[in-house]
Write a protein that holds these residues in place. Structure first.
Motif, PDB file in Angstrom:
ATOM      1  N   ARG A   1     -28.040  15.181  17.330  1.00 27.92           N
ATOM      2  CA  ARG A   1     -28.868  14.388  16.420  1.00 27.92           C
ATOM      3  C   ARG A   1     -29.553  13.250  17.169  1.00 27.92           C
ATOM      4  O   ARG A   1     -28.988  12.664  18.081  1.00 27.92           O
ATOM      5  CB  ARG A   1     -27.964  13.811  15.329  1.00 27.92           C
ATOM      6  CG  ARG A   1     -28.665  13.054  14.280  1.00 27.92           C
ATOM      7  CD  ARG A   1     -27.659  12.633  13.196  1.00 27.92           C
ATOM      8  NE  ARG A   1     -28.313  11.782  12.239  1.00 27.92           N
ATOM      9  CZ  ARG A   1     -28.327  10.460  12.314  1.00 27.92           C
ATOM     10  NH1 ARG A   1     -27.696   9.847  13.276  1.00 27.92           N
ATOM     11  NH2 ARG A   1     -28.967   9.754  11.413  1.00 27.92           N
ATOM     12  N   ILE A   2     -30.783  12.941  16.772  1.00 24.90           N
ATOM     13  CA  ILE A   2     -31.493  11.778  17.303  1.00 24.90           C
ATOM     14  C   ILE A   2     -31.467  10.709  16.226  1.00 24.90           C
ATOM     15  O   ILE A   2     -31.883  10.948  15.088  1.00 24.90           O
ATOM     16  CB  ILE A   2     -32.952  12.118  17.670  1.00 24.90           C
ATOM     17  CG1 ILE A   2     -32.976  13.144  18.802  1.00 24.90           C
ATOM     18  CG2 ILE A   2     -33.718  10.867  18.057  1.00 24.90           C
ATOM     19  CD1 ILE A   2     -34.357  13.663  19.126  1.00 24.90           C
ATOM     20  N   ALA A   3     -30.963   9.530  16.577  1.00 25.22           N
ATOM     21  CA  ALA A   3     -30.917   8.402  15.648  1.00 25.22           C
ATOM     22  C   ALA A   3     -31.955   7.383  16.098  1.00 25.22           C
ATOM     23  O   ALA A   3     -31.877   6.850  17.201  1.00 25.22           O
ATOM     24  CB  ALA A   3     -29.534   7.782  15.630  1.00 25.22           C
ATOM     25  N   ILE A   4     -32.939   7.140  15.244  1.00 21.40           N
ATOM     26  CA  ILE A   4     -34.042   6.233  15.557  1.00 21.40           C
ATOM     27  C   ILE A   4     -33.719   4.847  15.016  1.00 21.40           C
ATOM     28  O   ILE A   4     -33.259   4.698  13.875  1.00 21.40           O
ATOM     29  CB  ILE A   4     -35.355   6.745  14.926  1.00 21.40           C
ATOM     30  CG1 ILE A   4     -35.715   8.101  15.533  1.00 21.40           C
ATOM     31  CG2 ILE A   4     -36.488   5.749  15.103  1.00 21.40           C
ATOM     32  CD1 ILE A   4     -36.865   8.793  14.832  1.00 21.40           C
ATOM     33  N   ASP A   5     -33.999   3.839  15.831  1.00 23.26           N
ATOM     34  CA  ASP A   5     -33.829   2.450  15.416  1.00 23.26           C
ATOM     35  C   ASP A   5     -34.971   2.090  14.450  1.00 23.26           C
ATOM     36  O   ASP A   5     -36.149   2.167  14.815  1.00 23.26           O
ATOM     37  CB  ASP A   5     -33.867   1.543  16.651  1.00 23.26           C
ATOM     38  CG  ASP A   5     -33.782   0.090  16.282  1.00 23.26           C
ATOM     39  OD1 ASP A   5     -32.692  -0.342  15.879  1.00 23.26           O
ATOM     40  OD2 ASP A   5     -34.819  -0.602  16.390  1.00 23.26           O
TER      41      ASP A   5
ATOM     42  N   GLY B   1     -40.190   6.579  25.403  1.00 20.16           N
ATOM     43  CA  GLY B   1     -39.463   5.325  25.303  1.00 20.16           C
ATOM     44  C   GLY B   1     -40.173   4.302  24.426  1.00 20.16           C
ATOM     45  O   GLY B   1     -39.773   3.144  24.380  1.00 20.16           O
ATOM     46  N   ASP B   2     -41.225   4.735  23.718  1.00 22.84           N
ATOM     47  CA  ASP B   2     -41.968   3.830  22.840  1.00 22.84           C
ATOM     48  C   ASP B   2     -41.203   3.496  21.568  1.00 22.84           C
ATOM     49  O   ASP B   2     -41.350   2.406  21.020  1.00 22.84           O
ATOM     50  CB  ASP B   2     -43.325   4.442  22.464  1.00 22.84           C
ATOM     51  CG  ASP B   2     -44.238   4.633  23.657  1.00 22.84           C
ATOM     52  OD1 ASP B   2     -43.998   3.998  24.703  1.00 22.84           O
ATOM     53  OD2 ASP B   2     -45.196   5.418  23.542  1.00 22.84           O
ATOM     54  N   ILE B   3     -40.420   4.444  21.079  1.00 21.66           N
ATOM     55  CA  ILE B   3     -39.586   4.233  19.899  1.00 21.66           C
ATOM     56  C   ILE B   3     -38.131   4.282  20.362  1.00 21.66           C
ATOM     57  O   ILE B   3     -37.700   5.298  20.918  1.00 21.66           O
ATOM     58  CB  ILE B   3     -39.816   5.317  18.823  1.00 21.66           C
ATOM     59  CG1 ILE B   3     -41.258   5.300  18.332  1.00 21.66           C
ATOM     60  CG2 ILE B   3     -38.850   5.125  17.652  1.00 21.66           C
ATOM     61  CD1 ILE B   3     -41.601   6.439  17.385  1.00 21.66           C
ATOM     62  N   PRO B   4     -37.369   3.201  20.163  1.00 22.05           N
ATOM     63  CA  PRO B   4     -35.972   3.220  20.584  1.00 22.05           C
ATOM     64  C   PRO B   4     -35.147   4.192  19.743  1.00 22.05           C
ATOM     65  O   PRO B   4     -35.251   4.196  18.513  1.00 22.05           O
ATOM     66  CB  PRO B   4     -35.497   1.786  20.363  1.00 22.05           C
ATOM     67  CG  PRO B   4     -36.638   1.016  19.835  1.00 22.05           C
ATOM     68  CD  PRO B   4     -37.789   1.928  19.619  1.00 22.05           C
ATOM     69  N   ALA B   5     -34.401   5.036  20.421  1.00 21.32           N
ATOM     70  CA  ALA B   5     -33.575   6.023  19.729  1.00 21.32           C
ATOM     71  C   ALA B   5     -32.394   6.384  20.622  1.00 21.32           C
ATOM     72  O   ALA B   5     -32.426   6.165  21.833  1.00 21.32           O
ATOM     73  CB  ALA B   5     -34.392   7.267  19.407  1.00 21.32           C
ATOM     74  N   ARG B   6     -31.362   6.924  20.004  1.00 16.95           N
ATOM     75  CA  ARG B   6     -30.177   7.374  20.728  1.00 16.95           C
ATOM     76  C   ARG B   6     -29.864   8.806  20.300  1.00 16.95           C
ATOM     77  O   ARG B   6     -30.068   9.175  19.147  1.00 16.95           O
ATOM     78  CB  ARG B   6     -28.968   6.513  20.379  1.00 16.95           C
ATOM     79  CG  ARG B   6     -29.136   5.068  20.704  1.00 16.95           C
ATOM     80  CD  ARG B   6     -27.945   4.587  21.483  1.00 16.95           C
ATOM     81  NE  ARG B   6     -27.967   3.150  21.669  1.00 16.95           N
ATOM     82  CZ  ARG B   6     -28.486   2.557  22.722  1.00 16.95           C
ATOM     83  NH1 ARG B   6     -29.058   3.257  23.648  1.00 16.95           N
ATOM     84  NH2 ARG B   6     -28.444   1.253  22.840  1.00 16.95           N
TER      85      ARG B   6
END
Length: 57
Positions: free
Chosen positions: A34-38, A24-29
């Motif tokens: 697919r992983i989409a990183i903020d 949870g250190d890098i916000p992503a969905r």
């Protein structure tokens, strides 16, 4: 941004990026498979690390 793009941008390993996402250190969905990183979240996480300072003699 994808995990590969984050790796290319930061020169940090795929495993380290994925581990940070899982913690949870890098916000992503997750969107399907697919992983989409903020981007702003990635930058904030990256900037939170101590810089390496080379000591000169």
């Amino acid at each position: 941004m994808s995990v590969k793009q984050a790796v290319d941008l930061t020169s940090i390993s795929d495993k380290e990026i994925r581990d940070a996402i899982n913690r949870g250190d890098i916000p992503a969905r997750r969107i399907g498979r697919r992983i989409a990183i903020d981007y702003a979240g990635l930058v904030a996480w990256f900037n939170g690390h101590e810089p390496v300072v080379e000591k000169t003699a």
